[in-house]
Design a protein around this motif. Sequence first.
Motif, PDB file in Angstrom:
ATOM      1  N   SER A  71       0.832  -1.207   0.000  1.00 33.48           N
ATOM      2  CA  SER A  71       0.000   0.000   0.000  1.00 33.48           C
ATOM      3  C   SER A  71       0.868   1.259   0.000  1.00 33.48           C
ATOM      4  CB  SER A  71      -0.933   0.005   1.209  1.00 33.48           C
ATOM      5  OG  SER A  71      -1.833  -1.058   1.149  1.00 33.48           O
ATOM      6  N   TYR A  72       1.935   1.237   0.794  1.00 33.55           N
ATOM      7  CA  TYR A  72       2.877   2.368   0.800  1.00 33.55           C
ATOM      8  C   TYR A  72       3.509   2.555  -0.581  1.00 33.55           C
ATOM      9  CZ  TYR A  72       3.590   4.005   5.586  1.00 33.55           C
ATOM     10  OH  TYR A  72       3.458   4.602   6.800  1.00 33.55           O
ATOM     11  N   LEU A  73       4.033   1.482  -1.142  1.00 33.59           N
ATOM     12  CA  LEU A  73       4.689   1.588  -2.447  1.00 33.59           C
ATOM     13  C   LEU A  73       3.716   2.063  -3.520  1.00 33.59           C
ATOM     14  CD1 LEU A  73       6.908  -1.629  -2.443  1.00 33.59           C
ATOM     15  CD2 LEU A  73       7.652   0.740  -2.197  1.00 33.59           C
ATOM     16  N   GLY A  74       2.515   1.496  -3.515  1.00 32.50           N
ATOM     17  CA  GLY A  74       1.508   1.911  -4.500  1.00 32.50           C
ATOM     18  C   GLY A  74       1.152   3.377  -4.349  1.00 32.50           C
ATOM     19  N   SER A  75       1.003   3.837  -3.114  1.00 31.33           N
ATOM     20  CA  SER A  75       0.695   5.245  -2.865  1.00 31.33           C
ATOM     21  C   SER A  75       1.797   6.148  -3.400  1.00 31.33           C
ATOM     22  CB  SER A  75       0.522   5.492  -1.367  1.00 31.33           C
ATOM     23  OG  SER A  75      -0.500   4.711  -0.842  1.00 31.33           O
ATOM     24  N   CYS A  76       3.029   5.788  -3.124  1.00 30.84           N
ATOM     25  CA  CYS A  76       4.162   6.605  -3.583  1.00 30.84           C
ATOM     26  C   CYS A  76       4.246   6.625  -5.110  1.00 30.84           C
ATOM     27  CB  CYS A  76       5.465   6.091  -2.979  1.00 30.84           C
ATOM     28  SG  CYS A  76       5.554   6.346  -1.190  1.00 30.84           S
ATOM     29  N   MET A  77       3.988   5.488  -5.740  1.00 30.03           N
ATOM     30  CA  MET A  77       4.014   5.451  -7.203  1.00 30.03           C
ATOM     31  C   MET A  77       2.903   6.314  -7.796  1.00 30.03           C
ATOM     32  SD  MET A  77       4.899   1.504  -8.001  1.00 30.03           S
ATOM     33  CE  MET A  77       6.034   1.513  -9.366  1.00 30.03           C
ATOM     34  N   GLU A  78       1.731   6.293  -7.188  1.00 29.45           N
ATOM     35  CA  GLU A  78       0.638   7.133  -7.673  1.00 29.45           C
ATOM     36  C   GLU A  78       0.948   8.615  -7.474  1.00 29.45           C
ATOM     37  OE1 GLU A  78      -3.010   5.881  -5.851  1.00 29.45           O
ATOM     38  OE2 GLU A  78      -2.818   3.851  -6.654  1.00 29.45           O
ATOM     39  N   ILE A  79       1.550   8.952  -6.349  1.00 33.64           N
ATOM     40  CA  ILE A  79       1.911  10.349  -6.099  1.00 33.64           C
ATOM     41  C   ILE A  79       2.949  10.820  -7.117  1.00 33.64           C
ATOM     42  CG2 ILE A  79       3.109  11.871  -4.465  1.00 33.64           C
ATOM     43  CD1 ILE A  79       1.663  10.269  -2.223  1.00 33.64           C
ATOM     44  N   LEU A  80       3.976  10.012  -7.334  1.00 35.14           N
ATOM     45  CA  LEU A  80       5.007  10.402  -8.305  1.00 35.14           C
ATOM     46  C   LEU A  80       4.447  10.463  -9.723  1.00 35.14           C
ATOM     47  CD1 LEU A  80       8.062   8.367  -6.947  1.00 35.14           C
ATOM     48  CD2 LEU A  80       7.677  10.838  -6.804  1.00 35.14           C
ATOM     49  N   GLY A  81       3.624   9.488 -10.081  1.00 32.33           N
ATOM     50  CA  GLY A  81       3.007   9.500 -11.412  1.00 32.33           C
ATOM     51  C   GLY A  81       2.085  10.687 -11.587  1.00 32.33           C
ATOM     52  N   GLY A  82       1.318  11.009 -10.536  1.00 35.27           N
ATOM     53  CA  GLY A  82       0.447  12.177 -10.604  1.00 35.27           C
ATOM     54  C   GLY A  82       1.236  13.468 -10.737  1.00 35.27           C
ATOM     55  N   LEU A  83       2.344  13.572 -10.005  1.00 30.03           N
ATOM     56  CA  LEU A  83       3.205  14.758 -10.142  1.00 30.03           C
ATOM     57  C   LEU A  83       3.782  14.862 -11.546  1.00 30.03           C
ATOM     58  CD1 LEU A  83       5.090  14.779  -6.721  1.00 30.03           C
ATOM     59  CD2 LEU A  83       3.431  16.462  -7.544  1.00 30.03           C
ATOM     60  N   ALA A  84       4.185  13.721 -12.114  1.00 37.82           N
ATOM     61  CA  ALA A  84       4.735  13.729 -13.474  1.00 37.82           C
ATOM     62  C   ALA A  84       3.685  14.209 -14.475  1.00 37.82           C
ATOM     63  CB  ALA A  84       5.241  12.334 -13.843  1.00 37.82           C
ATOM     64  N   LEU A  85       2.461  13.732 -14.351  1.00 35.87           N
ATOM     65  CA  LEU A  85       1.402  14.187 -15.255  1.00 35.87           C
ATOM     66  C   LEU A  85       1.025  15.639 -15.004  1.00 35.87           C
ATOM     67  CD1 LEU A  85      -0.843  11.018 -15.387  1.00 35.87           C
ATOM     68  CD2 LEU A  85       0.235  12.127 -17.341  1.00 35.87           C
ATOM     69  N   ALA A  86       1.093  16.072 -13.745  1.00 35.03           N
ATOM     70  CA  ALA A  86       0.775  17.458 -13.422  1.00 35.03           C
ATOM     71  C   ALA A  86       1.788  18.429 -14.030  1.00 35.03           C
ATOM     72  CB  ALA A  86       0.700  17.655 -11.916  1.00 35.03           C
ATOM     73  N   LEU A  87       2.957  17.934 -14.384  1.00 37.38           N
ATOM     74  CA  LEU A  87       3.942  18.788 -15.071  1.00 37.38           C
ATOM     75  C   LEU A  87       3.430  19.252 -16.433  1.00 37.38           C
ATOM     76  CD1 LEU A  87       7.302  16.961 -14.254  1.00 37.38           C
ATOM     77  CD2 LEU A  87       6.454  19.122 -13.317  1.00 37.38           C
ATOM     78  N   SER A  88       2.365  18.643 -16.921  1.00 32.86           N
ATOM     79  CA  SER A  88       1.768  19.057 -18.197  1.00 32.86           C
ATOM     80  C   SER A  88       1.224  20.478 -18.118  1.00 32.86           C
ATOM     81  CB  SER A  88       0.644  18.103 -18.593  1.00 32.86           C
ATOM     82  OG  SER A  88       1.145  16.807 -18.751  1.00 32.86           O
ATOM     83  N   PHE A  89       0.889  20.930 -16.914  1.00 36.37           N
ATOM     84  CA  PHE A  89       0.424  22.312 -16.762  1.00 36.37           C
ATOM     85  C   PHE A  89       1.504  23.304 -17.195  1.00 36.37           C
ATOM     86  CE2 PHE A  89      -2.628  20.746 -13.374  1.00 36.37           C
ATOM     87  CZ  PHE A  89      -3.763  20.981 -14.156  1.00 36.37           C
ATOM     88  N   HIS A  90       2.756  22.915 -17.060  1.00 34.71           N
ATOM     89  CA  HIS A  90       3.859  23.785 -17.474  1.00 34.71           C
ATOM     90  C   HIS A  90       3.757  24.132 -18.955  1.00 34.71           C
ATOM     91  CE1 HIS A  90       7.812  25.548 -17.765  1.00 34.71           C
ATOM     92  NE2 HIS A  90       8.150  24.661 -18.692  1.00 34.71           N
ATOM     93  N   HIS A  91       3.378  23.162 -19.756  1.00 38.67           N
ATOM     94  CA  HIS A  91       3.248  23.384 -21.195  1.00 38.67           C
ATOM     95  C   HIS A  91       2.076  24.332 -21.484  1.00 38.67           C
ATOM     96  CE1 HIS A  91       4.066  22.635 -25.353  1.00 38.67           C
ATOM     97  NE2 HIS A  91       2.817  22.256 -25.578  1.00 38.67           N
ATOM     98  N   CYS A  92       1.000  24.222 -20.709  1.00 36.04           N
ATOM     99  CA  CYS A  92      -0.140  25.120 -20.880  1.00 36.04           C
ATOM    100  C   CYS A  92       0.252  26.556 -20.563  1.00 36.04           C
ATOM    101  CB  CYS A  92      -1.296  24.708 -19.978  1.00 36.04           C
ATOM    102  SG  CYS A  92      -2.034  23.145 -20.408  1.00 36.04           S
ATOM    103  N   CYS A  93       1.055  26.744 -19.534  1.00 32.99           N
ATOM    104  CA  CYS A  93       1.481  28.094 -19.134  1.00 32.99           C
ATOM    105  C   CYS A  93       2.399  28.709 -20.179  1.00 32.99           C
ATOM    106  CB  CYS A  93       2.184  28.047 -17.782  1.00 32.99           C
ATOM    107  SG  CYS A  93       1.105  27.540 -16.442  1.00 32.99           S
ATOM    108  N   LYS A  94       3.186  27.886 -20.835  1.00 30.09           N
ATOM    109  CA  LYS A  94       4.099  28.387 -21.865  1.00 30.09           C
ATOM    110  C   LYS A  94       3.322  28.900 -23.067  1.00 30.09           C
ATOM    111  CE  LYS A  94       7.683  25.872 -22.897  1.00 30.09           C
ATOM    112  NZ  LYS A  94       8.589  24.724 -23.092  1.00 30.09           N
ATOM    113  N   GLU A  95       2.169  28.274 -23.349  1.00 31.26           N
ATOM    114  CA  GLU A  95       1.349  28.717 -24.477  1.00 31.26           C
ATOM    115  C   GLU A  95       0.607  29.985 -24.107  1.00 31.26           C
ATOM    116  OE1 GLU A  95      -1.139  25.420 -25.375  1.00 31.26           O
ATOM    117  OE2 GLU A  95       0.463  24.293 -26.335  1.00 31.26           O
TER     118      GLU A  95
END
Length: 187
Positions: free
Chosen positions: A163-187
């Motif tokens: 459960s700990y490992l899965g939670s951490c993987m979801e948090i890291l994956g969510g942060l990686a996808l949230a980096l997509s907002f950076h591309h929106c701000c650049k536009e």
Amino acid sequence: LPSMRTPTAMIVGLVLCPCGLLLTLTGTLAPNWRQVSLVPGQPIDVVWEQGIWDICREQQSTHDRLCGQADELGYFEQVPVRVAQGLMPSSLVLTVVGLVVAALGVRCWQPEPRHLVAGVAGLVLLLSGLMSLVPSSWYTHELWAVPAAPGSTLGIGYSLVLSYLGSCMEILGGLALALSFHHCCKE
């Protein structure tokens, strides 16, 4: 001309989050958040495995395992267990929703990814990871406070680790996808 490459952060998010979902699902369903051994009055090789839904008794010398054991000490009435029973399934549902939204945002059948949609999916997946991290952390903190037979030995089970490992993987994956907002701000 649009680039035909999917951004690396999106790929990382789409790899980590399904892996985190599988680990969290296994940790939620498997009855081994805590192991109770050396219980007085029981054979020395008997281990009680307590999860958030079930209690199993295993005799390690013969590998006889019997689940559905009676909750004599009020284990399922404890607040950390009740919180885990609510938040872990909610987290799983939210993760599935986040993965569906991520599939719509990340380029699969389109020439360009939808960065805003992928960023929103990242926030949803980040929230789902936090929702599963809270009960895992709280349960670990209260591991020795949850009732057990006096004189027994307590240990962390593999379901809690998953459960700990899965939670951490979801948090890291969510942060990686949230980096997509950076591309929106650049536009």
